[in-house]
Design a protein around this motif. Sequence first.
Motif, PDB file in Angstrom:
ATOM      1  N   TYR A  93       0.842  -1.192   0.000  1.00  0.00           N
ATOM      2  CA  TYR A  93       0.000   0.000   0.000  1.00  0.00           C
ATOM      3  C   TYR A  93       0.877   1.242   0.000  1.00  0.00           C
ATOM      4  O   TYR A  93       2.061   1.199   0.309  1.00  0.00           O
ATOM      5  CB  TYR A  93      -0.953   0.001   1.192  1.00  0.00           C
ATOM      6  CG  TYR A  93      -0.277   0.012   2.544  1.00  0.00           C
ATOM      7  CD1 TYR A  93      -0.032   1.208   3.196  1.00  0.00           C
ATOM      8  CD2 TYR A  93       0.111  -1.177   3.167  1.00  0.00           C
ATOM      9  CE1 TYR A  93       0.582   1.231   4.429  1.00  0.00           C
ATOM     10  CE2 TYR A  93       0.726  -1.169   4.405  1.00  0.00           C
ATOM     11  CZ  TYR A  93       0.962   0.033   5.031  1.00  0.00           C
ATOM     12  OH  TYR A  93       1.579   0.051   6.255  1.00  0.00           O
ATOM     13  N   ARG A  94       0.235   2.367  -0.353  1.00  0.00           N
ATOM     14  CA  ARG A  94       0.943   3.644  -0.356  1.00  0.00           C
ATOM     15  C   ARG A  94      -0.046   4.767  -0.097  1.00  0.00           C
ATOM     16  O   ARG A  94      -1.262   4.569  -0.133  1.00  0.00           O
ATOM     17  CB  ARG A  94       1.696   3.862  -1.662  1.00  0.00           C
ATOM     18  CG  ARG A  94       0.819   4.115  -2.859  1.00  0.00           C
ATOM     19  CD  ARG A  94       1.664   4.506  -4.089  1.00  0.00           C
ATOM     20  NE  ARG A  94       0.850   5.159  -5.058  1.00  0.00           N
ATOM     21  CZ  ARG A  94       0.435   4.610  -6.199  1.00  0.00           C
ATOM     22  NH1 ARG A  94       0.798   3.382  -6.513  1.00  0.00           N
ATOM     23  NH2 ARG A  94      -0.316   5.299  -7.036  1.00  0.00           N
ATOM     24  N   PHE A  95       0.514   5.953   0.144  1.00  0.00           N
ATOM     25  CA  PHE A  95      -0.283   7.136   0.429  1.00  0.00           C
ATOM     26  C   PHE A  95      -0.015   8.192  -0.632  1.00  0.00           C
ATOM     27  O   PHE A  95       1.125   8.599  -0.837  1.00  0.00           O
ATOM     28  CB  PHE A  95       0.061   7.697   1.815  1.00  0.00           C
ATOM     29  CG  PHE A  95      -0.261   6.734   2.917  1.00  0.00           C
ATOM     30  CD1 PHE A  95      -1.514   6.739   3.497  1.00  0.00           C
ATOM     31  CD2 PHE A  95       0.676   5.815   3.361  1.00  0.00           C
ATOM     32  CE1 PHE A  95      -1.838   5.839   4.508  1.00  0.00           C
ATOM     33  CE2 PHE A  95       0.373   4.914   4.367  1.00  0.00           C
ATOM     34  CZ  PHE A  95      -0.885   4.925   4.944  1.00  0.00           C
ATOM     35  N   ASP A  96      -1.072   8.614  -1.306  1.00  0.00           N
ATOM     36  CA  ASP A  96      -0.980   9.634  -2.349  1.00  0.00           C
ATOM     37  C   ASP A  96      -1.784  10.855  -1.937  1.00  0.00           C
ATOM     38  O   ASP A  96      -2.709  10.765  -1.116  1.00  0.00           O
ATOM     39  CB  ASP A  96      -1.553   9.127  -3.676  1.00  0.00           C
ATOM     40  CG  ASP A  96      -0.727   8.029  -4.323  1.00  0.00           C
ATOM     41  OD1 ASP A  96       0.265   7.571  -3.719  1.00  0.00           O
ATOM     42  OD2 ASP A  96      -1.084   7.622  -5.440  1.00  0.00           O
ATOM     43  N   ALA A 115       3.386  10.150  -1.401  1.00  0.00           N
ATOM     44  CA  ALA A 115       3.610  11.469  -0.792  1.00  0.00           C
ATOM     45  C   ALA A 115       4.285  11.349   0.577  1.00  0.00           C
ATOM     46  O   ALA A 115       5.055  12.227   0.966  1.00  0.00           O
ATOM     47  CB  ALA A 115       2.290  12.214  -0.670  1.00  0.00           C
ATOM     48  N   TYR A 116       4.005  10.278   1.301  1.00  0.00           N
ATOM     49  CA  TYR A 116       4.616  10.024   2.609  1.00  0.00           C
ATOM     50  C   TYR A 116       4.432   8.548   2.918  1.00  0.00           C
ATOM     51  O   TYR A 116       3.678   7.842   2.243  1.00  0.00           O
ATOM     52  CB  TYR A 116       3.997  10.902   3.703  1.00  0.00           C
ATOM     53  CG  TYR A 116       2.502  10.778   3.779  1.00  0.00           C
ATOM     54  CD1 TYR A 116       1.899   9.860   4.630  1.00  0.00           C
ATOM     55  CD2 TYR A 116       1.679  11.564   2.970  1.00  0.00           C
ATOM     56  CE1 TYR A 116       0.524   9.729   4.665  1.00  0.00           C
ATOM     57  CE2 TYR A 116       0.309  11.436   3.012  1.00  0.00           C
ATOM     58  CZ  TYR A 116      -0.264  10.518   3.859  1.00  0.00           C
ATOM     59  OH  TYR A 116      -1.618  10.372   3.887  1.00  0.00           O
ATOM     60  N   THR A 117       5.155   8.068   3.917  1.00  0.00           N
ATOM     61  CA  THR A 117       5.046   6.672   4.354  1.00  0.00           C
ATOM     62  C   THR A 117       4.837   6.665   5.865  1.00  0.00           C
ATOM     63  O   THR A 117       5.127   7.669   6.531  1.00  0.00           O
ATOM     64  CB  THR A 117       6.328   5.885   4.022  1.00  0.00           C
ATOM     65  OG1 THR A 117       7.404   6.412   4.815  1.00  0.00           O
ATOM     66  CG2 THR A 117       6.668   5.954   2.539  1.00  0.00           C
ATOM     67  N   PRO A 118       4.379   5.556   6.418  1.00  0.00           N
ATOM     68  CA  PRO A 118       4.273   5.493   7.879  1.00  0.00           C
ATOM     69  C   PRO A 118       5.614   5.790   8.562  1.00  0.00           C
ATOM     70  O   PRO A 118       5.655   6.418   9.616  1.00  0.00           O
ATOM     71  CB  PRO A 118       3.819   4.057   8.143  1.00  0.00           C
ATOM     72  CG  PRO A 118       3.063   3.683   6.910  1.00  0.00           C
ATOM     73  CD  PRO A 118       3.821   4.353   5.784  1.00  0.00           C
ATOM     74  N   GLU A 119       6.703   5.375   7.928  1.00  0.00           N
ATOM     75  CA  GLU A 119       8.029   5.614   8.511  1.00  0.00           C
ATOM     76  C   GLU A 119       8.367   7.105   8.538  1.00  0.00           C
ATOM     77  O   GLU A 119       8.903   7.596   9.524  1.00  0.00           O
ATOM     78  CB  GLU A 119       9.109   4.845   7.729  1.00  0.00           C
ATOM     79  CG  GLU A 119       9.023   3.346   7.886  1.00  0.00           C
ATOM     80  CD  GLU A 119       7.882   2.704   7.087  1.00  0.00           C
ATOM     81  OE1 GLU A 119       7.469   3.270   6.042  1.00  0.00           O
ATOM     82  OE2 GLU A 119       7.397   1.646   7.514  1.00  0.00           O
TER      83      GLU A 119
END
Length: 136
Positions: A93-96, A115-119
């Motif tokens: 999964y990813r965040f856009d 755009a960002y990751t949990p890390e």
Amino acid sequence: MALHNEFGILGEREACTYLSKRNYRILERNWHSGHLEVDIIAEWFGEIVFVEVKTRRNEQFAPAEFAVDIRKQEHLVKAALAYLSENRLDAPYRFDIITVVGIQPPFKITHLRDAYTPETVRHNRRPQYKDFSRLI
């Protein structure tokens, strides 16, 4: 419904159209888990994509994506993990972020993939330097 809410709904509709034309399969719109919400959840070639949509009439004061601050990112990560857990998904999964800017169609649409990751969200929550002179 307030005018700004209707404008936001229009932006989300435009973002869904944009994604659909690029082979994304829309799984959910305005998905909720308690107080957490994701604007669009889509699937793209086996990857789950959590999309935050920001609709603005203009970017006179700041780029629209700046509205997705660290606090909002934290909420989106929590919502995404809840969605994956509820649906028993073990997929990448990813965040856009998609920004929709303008007063009426055709809008200027910008798609920020990964755009960002949990890390990176966790990293950004570190305590700030106490010696501010090191930031200059």
